[in-house]
Write a protein that holds these residues in place. Sequence first.
Motif, PDB file in Angstrom:
ATOM      1  N   LEU A 270      76.560  20.363  16.852  1.00  0.00           N
ATOM      2  CA  LEU A 270      76.725  20.222  18.284  1.00  0.00           C
ATOM      3  C   LEU A 270      76.338  21.433  18.742  1.00  0.00           C
ATOM      4  CD1 LEU A 270      79.876  18.212  18.511  1.00  0.00           C
ATOM      5  CD2 LEU A 270      77.976  17.385  19.252  1.00  0.00           C
ATOM      6  N   ALA A 271      76.665  22.715  18.491  1.00  0.00           N
ATOM      7  CA  ALA A 271      76.408  23.683  19.190  1.00  0.00           C
ATOM      8  C   ALA A 271      74.931  24.194  19.202  1.00  0.00           C
ATOM      9  CB  ALA A 271      77.401  24.986  18.653  1.00  0.00           C
ATOM     10  N   GLY A 272      74.479  23.968  17.949  1.00  0.00           N
ATOM     11  CA  GLY A 272      72.886  24.457  17.633  1.00  0.00           C
ATOM     12  C   GLY A 272      72.180  23.384  18.311  1.00  0.00           C
ATOM     13  N   GLY A 273      72.546  22.123  18.301  1.00  0.00           N
ATOM     14  CA  GLY A 273      71.683  20.981  19.023  1.00  0.00           C
ATOM     15  C   GLY A 273      71.742  21.027  20.354  1.00  0.00           C
ATOM     16  N   ALA A 274      72.955  21.666  20.964  1.00  0.00           N
ATOM     17  CA  ALA A 274      72.914  21.999  22.660  1.00  0.00           C
ATOM     18  C   ALA A 274      72.001  23.015  22.811  1.00  0.00           C
ATOM     19  CB  ALA A 274      74.419  22.217  23.010  1.00  0.00           C
ATOM     20  N   VAL A 275      71.790  24.122  22.297  1.00  0.00           N
ATOM     21  CA  VAL A 275      71.064  25.025  22.535  1.00  0.00           C
ATOM     22  C   VAL A 275      69.517  24.477  22.203  1.00  0.00           C
ATOM     23  CG1 VAL A 275      69.987  27.424  21.483  1.00  0.00           C
ATOM     24  CG2 VAL A 275      72.544  26.844  21.816  1.00  0.00           C
ATOM     25  N   SER A 276      69.248  23.915  21.174  1.00  0.00           N
ATOM     26  CA  SER A 276      67.929  23.259  20.937  1.00  0.00           C
ATOM     27  C   SER A 276      67.555  22.365  22.058  1.00  0.00           C
ATOM     28  CB  SER A 276      67.840  22.464  19.914  1.00  0.00           C
ATOM     29  OG  SER A 276      68.058  23.373  18.760  1.00  0.00           O
ATOM     30  N   ILE A 277      68.475  21.550  22.834  1.00  0.00           N
ATOM     31  CA  ILE A 277      67.918  20.873  23.886  1.00  0.00           C
ATOM     32  C   ILE A 277      67.741  21.675  25.139  1.00  0.00           C
ATOM     33  CG2 ILE A 277      68.768  19.105  25.355  1.00  0.00           C
ATOM     34  CD1 ILE A 277      70.714  17.973  23.138  1.00  0.00           C
ATOM     35  N   LEU A 278      68.348  22.763  25.270  1.00  0.00           N
ATOM     36  CA  LEU A 278      68.350  23.407  26.543  1.00  0.00           C
ATOM     37  C   LEU A 278      66.802  24.353  26.650  1.00  0.00           C
ATOM     38  CD1 LEU A 278      71.677  24.967  26.995  1.00  0.00           C
ATOM     39  CD2 LEU A 278      70.874  23.320  28.415  1.00  0.00           C
ATOM     40  N   LEU A 279      66.571  24.472  25.381  1.00  0.00           N
ATOM     41  CA  LEU A 279      65.538  25.302  24.912  1.00  0.00           C
ATOM     42  C   LEU A 279      64.098  24.508  25.031  1.00  0.00           C
ATOM     43  CD1 LEU A 279      66.612  28.225  22.566  1.00  0.00           C
ATOM     44  CD2 LEU A 279      66.143  28.182  25.376  1.00  0.00           C
ATOM     45  N   ALA A 280      64.202  22.994  24.742  1.00  0.00           N
ATOM     46  CA  ALA A 280      63.251  22.057  24.390  1.00  0.00           C
ATOM     47  C   ALA A 280      62.031  22.290  25.682  1.00  0.00           C
ATOM     48  CB  ALA A 280      63.479  20.747  24.245  1.00  0.00           C
ATOM     49  N   PRO A 281      62.162  22.639  26.823  1.00  0.00           N
ATOM     50  CA  PRO A 281      61.265  22.623  27.923  1.00  0.00           C
ATOM     51  C   PRO A 281      60.168  23.749  27.249  1.00  0.00           C
ATOM     52  CG  PRO A 281      63.297  22.209  28.872  1.00  0.00           C
ATOM     53  CD  PRO A 281      63.720  22.498  27.511  1.00  0.00           C
ATOM     54  N   ILE A 282      60.860  24.893  26.720  1.00  0.00           N
ATOM     55  CA  ILE A 282      59.905  25.949  26.310  1.00  0.00           C
ATOM     56  C   ILE A 282      58.893  25.472  25.524  1.00  0.00           C
ATOM     57  CG2 ILE A 282      59.973  28.363  25.458  1.00  0.00           C
ATOM     58  CD1 ILE A 282      62.662  28.830  26.699  1.00  0.00           C
ATOM     59  N   SER A 283      59.262  25.025  24.404  1.00  0.00           N
ATOM     60  CA  SER A 283      58.373  24.537  23.224  1.00  0.00           C
ATOM     61  C   SER A 283      57.452  23.423  23.860  1.00  0.00           C
ATOM     62  CB  SER A 283      58.903  24.175  22.089  1.00  0.00           C
ATOM     63  OG  SER A 283      59.715  23.306  22.377  1.00  0.00           O
ATOM     64  N   PHE A 333      60.765  16.208  27.080  1.00  0.00           N
ATOM     65  CA  PHE A 333      60.378  15.183  25.756  1.00  0.00           C
ATOM     66  C   PHE A 333      58.936  15.192  25.451  1.00  0.00           C
ATOM     67  CE2 PHE A 333      64.501  13.595  27.311  1.00  0.00           C
ATOM     68  CZ  PHE A 333      65.066  13.661  25.826  1.00  0.00           C
ATOM     69  N   TYR A 334      58.260  15.584  26.532  1.00  0.00           N
ATOM     70  CA  TYR A 334      56.822  15.697  26.251  1.00  0.00           C
ATOM     71  C   TYR A 334      55.934  16.769  25.821  1.00  0.00           C
ATOM     72  CZ  TYR A 334      55.949  10.966  28.404  1.00  0.00           C
ATOM     73  OH  TYR A 334      55.796   9.577  28.846  1.00  0.00           O
ATOM     74  N   THR A 335      55.133  16.706  24.703  1.00  0.00           N
ATOM     75  CA  THR A 335      54.734  17.851  23.902  1.00  0.00           C
ATOM     76  C   THR A 335      53.141  17.710  24.368  1.00  0.00           C
ATOM     77  OG1 THR A 335      54.057  16.445  21.984  1.00  0.00           O
ATOM     78  CG2 THR A 335      56.238  17.648  22.147  1.00  0.00           C
ATOM     79  N   HIS A 336      52.690  16.557  24.985  1.00  0.00           N
ATOM     80  CA  HIS A 336      51.376  16.310  25.659  1.00  0.00           C
ATOM     81  C   HIS A 336      51.401  16.166  26.952  1.00  0.00           C
ATOM     82  CE1 HIS A 336      50.748  16.041  21.044  1.00  0.00           C
ATOM     83  NE2 HIS A 336      49.324  15.922  21.547  1.00  0.00           N
ATOM     84  N   PRO A 337      50.153  16.432  27.664  1.00  0.00           N
ATOM     85  CA  PRO A 337      50.230  16.352  29.033  1.00  0.00           C
ATOM     86  C   PRO A 337      49.875  14.695  29.139  1.00  0.00           C
ATOM     87  CG  PRO A 337      48.516  17.985  28.341  1.00  0.00           C
ATOM     88  CD  PRO A 337      49.079  17.490  27.037  1.00  0.00           C
ATOM     89  N   THR A 338      50.132  14.197  30.195  1.00  0.00           N
ATOM     90  CA  THR A 338      49.726  12.751  30.268  1.00  0.00           C
ATOM     91  C   THR A 338      48.233  12.489  30.290  1.00  0.00           C
ATOM     92  OG1 THR A 338      49.625  12.761  32.758  1.00  0.00           O
ATOM     93  CG2 THR A 338      51.786  12.565  31.948  1.00  0.00           C
ATOM     94  N   ILE A 339      47.923  11.282  30.060  1.00  0.00           N
ATOM     95  CA  ILE A 339      46.514  10.812  29.880  1.00  0.00           C
ATOM     96  C   ILE A 339      45.847  11.231  31.343  1.00  0.00           C
ATOM     97  CG2 ILE A 339      44.759   8.861  29.870  1.00  0.00           C
ATOM     98  CD1 ILE A 339      45.909   9.700  27.093  1.00  0.00           C
ATOM     99  N   GLU A 340      46.576  10.864  32.473  1.00  0.00           N
ATOM    100  CA  GLU A 340      46.131  11.175  33.892  1.00  0.00           C
ATOM    101  C   GLU A 340      45.740  12.670  33.837  1.00  0.00           C
ATOM    102  OE1 GLU A 340      48.392  10.979  37.638  1.00  0.00           O
ATOM    103  OE2 GLU A 340      47.394   9.170  37.592  1.00  0.00           O
ATOM    104  N   GLU A 341      46.742  13.478  33.516  1.00  0.00           N
ATOM    105  CA  GLU A 341      46.390  14.930  33.588  1.00  0.00           C
ATOM    106  C   GLU A 341      45.269  15.620  32.790  1.00  0.00           C
ATOM    107  OE1 GLU A 341      50.872  17.024  34.457  1.00  0.00           O
ATOM    108  OE2 GLU A 341      50.347  16.149  32.306  1.00  0.00           O
ATOM    109  N   ARG A 342      45.059  14.687  31.722  1.00  0.00           N
ATOM    110  CA  ARG A 342      44.153  15.298  30.603  1.00  0.00           C
ATOM    111  C   ARG A 342      42.535  14.823  31.324  1.00  0.00           C
ATOM    112  NH1 ARG A 342      46.006  13.988  24.589  1.00  0.00           N
ATOM    113  NH2 ARG A 342      44.378  15.395  24.156  1.00  0.00           N
ATOM    114  N   ILE A 343      42.654  13.614  31.872  1.00  0.00           N
ATOM    115  CA  ILE A 343      41.145  13.343  32.439  1.00  0.00           C
ATOM    116  C   ILE A 343      40.925  14.116  33.758  1.00  0.00           C
ATOM    117  CG2 ILE A 343      40.309  11.522  33.543  1.00  0.00           C
ATOM    118  CD1 ILE A 343      41.684   9.615  31.629  1.00  0.00           C
TER     119      ILE A 343
END
Length: 349
Positions: A270-283, A333-343
Amino acid sequence: MVGAAGLGILVATPASLRLAAWAGSVAAPLVWPVRPVLAIILYVGVLALAWELLSGPLVFYRTFLLDRKYGLSSEPASRWFVDHAKALALGLALTLASAVAVYVTMWLSPAMWWVIATGLFIALAVLISGVAPVWLLPIFYRFQPLTREELRERLLALSSRAGVEVIGAFEWGLGEKTSRANAALVGAGRTRRIIVSDTLLKNYSEDEIEVILAHELAHHVHYDIWTALALEAVLVAAALLGAHLAGTRAAVAIGARGLSDPGALPLLILAGGAVSILLAPISNAWSRFNEFRADGFALKLTGRPAAFVSAMKRLGAQNLAEERPARLVYWFFYTHPTIEERIAAARQA
């Protein structure tokens, strides 16, 4: 959320400690170090199987029933269950081995185990990146050499122009399971190979396939796999440090003997998962930056902006990509830009 709730119940009730006590009693007749290792395997194995019973119906709904509803699944339920059983067996083996490795690091260095465990994570990730196309992917998909000679030579020449050595080009039997389309450059060193899905070969022009592969080549040219791994190592270390700090302070409070008591594992997750979620926007932000850069590289290497735009539109429609996700969903949750952004970026390049 379901997993977090289950772990919370284990922490708030005596259930986790009782499970740990049972595992310890079963392993008690054995000699050290087999005794603690078996106790860990029993505890984590029961926890993993309980999670499968809890999450299995949700996974079936999300990855089969929902895909079938929207025309993304092309496999019968029997094949889905076979593949799921393969993934479960593979995941369980990896989970048990990882759990034992982490607890061994705790026994060897109670204060710095999280640093050693991070090193093991890096080593495992590097190993998997090399063996995946040889040992792992063939478990789930059919591969055969690409028989379209002209396209094969074109893709190999493209790889050569990009300065990326590959051992060959292969057709990926994705259409047996899904209508989605994709291409990738998988492996590392002597296992690196081009894979192009049969769904892509069937429905896309050679110009579109070339520009899609050029994007994948860019990740290897820019060492994106390794920089992403380095960043992930930092984030894993942060998550494990968070688990270490929380466990050190709270393990005894919940009745565990200490940080290395298997009964404290739900607290650590739970503790490690909470840190991972908080840092997800960075990765995720770093990944999206790499995707934009790879798109730019593909456009320069091929000189085919029209093919890129048409490929993005078709991939977005075929794979049912969400056009405008909510901002928080995009960050977390998004590791890729949207299709609209890429185009839009391609048209401005």
